[in-house]
Scaffold this active site. Structure first.
Site, short mmCIF file in Angstrom:
data_model
loop_
_atom_site.label_atom_id
_atom_site.label_comp_id
_atom_site.label_asym_id
_atom_site.label_seq_id
_atom_site.Cartn_x
_atom_site.Cartn_y
_atom_site.Cartn_z
N SER A 1 -0.82 14.49 -0.23
CA SER A 1 -1.03 14.12 1.31
C SER A 1 -0.67 15.31 2.07
O SER A 1 -0.11 16.25 1.74
CB SER A 1 0.09 13.22 1.33
OG SER A 1 0.15 13.06 2.89
N TYR B 1 8.51 9.83 1.24
CA TYR B 1 7.18 9.79 0.76
C TYR B 1 6.73 11.15 0.67
O TYR B 1 6.15 11.80 -0.38
CB TYR B 1 6.13 8.91 1.75
CG TYR B 1 4.93 9.03 1.44
CD1 TYR B 1 4.17 8.50 0.10
CD2 TYR B 1 3.90 9.93 2.00
CE1 TYR B 1 2.92 8.30 -0.04
CE2 TYR B 1 2.90 9.98 1.74
CZ TYR B 1 2.27 9.43 0.80
OH TYR B 1 0.78 9.04 0.61
#
Length: 260
Positions: free
Chosen positions: A152, A165
């Site tokens: 990400s 995350y």
């Protein structure tokens, strides 16, 4: 953004893509199929979505098989690998060539409010799952194969509410470099692809469906808009091609220049 997924080659290589029934995974599956690759992809629970992807790949002129898998349940991986072996046989092969560890969920929650259970869930899906599924599949991947771990852009750009995350995605990026070193003797390359904010149903579709969030993303992106699945799927398919055979142990961000 519409794409013509016309078949462009006759390769018989085989890819495994986790989370291939929707979003970036689906787009990756279709772009690989358009480049002559047969696909085994996983889905979590939505059989109808998976069947639609199988049909779309068939329309392109290639084969796709959907296998159910919870990538957060490492205890199920041995039986999954057996299904993969059976499926490879049905495709006329003993091994596969490409692995894309894409499946995942999001967690947007303040650090001080994140529970142990929530952290464990993200860890099991995004790190433990990637670690042990790759380990279990190693005997079936061809020497000279390629692995992509999807990370990400949030490992580079920090926002409130992403500590769990983004930290675990960061661990995946370190794992990628370690695997590249360990699997190098087999000629297997391992890279990270780190998408920016993409307009899919990920995170409840917040980038796609919330105009305020979409504008905020667009304003901080050099190319002036949020990403679309078709900005990422073709890049992954290209990275798996022989054109990129010398790219290894890299983190490649695909974000349109988000927060440059």
């Amino acid at each position: 953004m519409n794409t013509d997924y016309t078949r462009v080659s006759t390769s018989t290589k085989i890819a495994i893509v986790t989370g291939g029934s929707r979003g970036l995974g689906r787009n990756t599956v279709l772009n690989l199929a358009s480049r002559g690759v047969d696909i085994i992809f996983t889905y979590h629970s939505n059989t109808a979505e998976a069947d639609n992807v199988v049909a779309a790949v068939k329309d392109i002129g290639h084969k796709a098989v959907a296998l159910q898998l919870d990538t957060g349940n490492a205890g199920s991986f041995s039986s999954f690998v057996q299904k993969v072996q059976q499926t490879l046989g049905e495709l006329g092969a003993q091994r596969f060539d490409y692995l894309v560890n894409n499946a995942g969920t999001s967690l947007h929650k303040a650090f001080e409010q994140t529970t142990e259970e929530e952290l464990d869930t993200i860890y099991n899906i995004h790190f433990k799952g990637v670690f042990f599924l790759t380990q279990k599949l190693l005997p079936l991947i061809n020497d000279g194969g390629k692995i992509i771990n999807v990370s990400s852009g949030l490992t580079r750009v920090a926002f409130p509410g992403i500590a769990a995350y983004s930290s675990i995605k960061g661990a995946v990026e370190v794992l990628t470099r370690c695997l590249a070193k360990e699997l190098g003797p087999r000629g297997i390359s391992v890279n990270t692809v780190a998408p920016g904010a993409i307009a899919t149903d990920f995170s409840g579709g917040v980038v796609r469906d919330n105009p305020e969030v979409n504008k905020r993303v667009s304003d901080m992106t050099a190319l002036g808009r949020a990403g679309q699945p078709d900005d990422v799927g073709p890049m992954i398919a290209s990275l798996l091609s022989d054109d990129n055979r010398w790219v290894n142990a890299q983190r490649i961000e695909v974000s349109g220049g988000m927060a440059p």
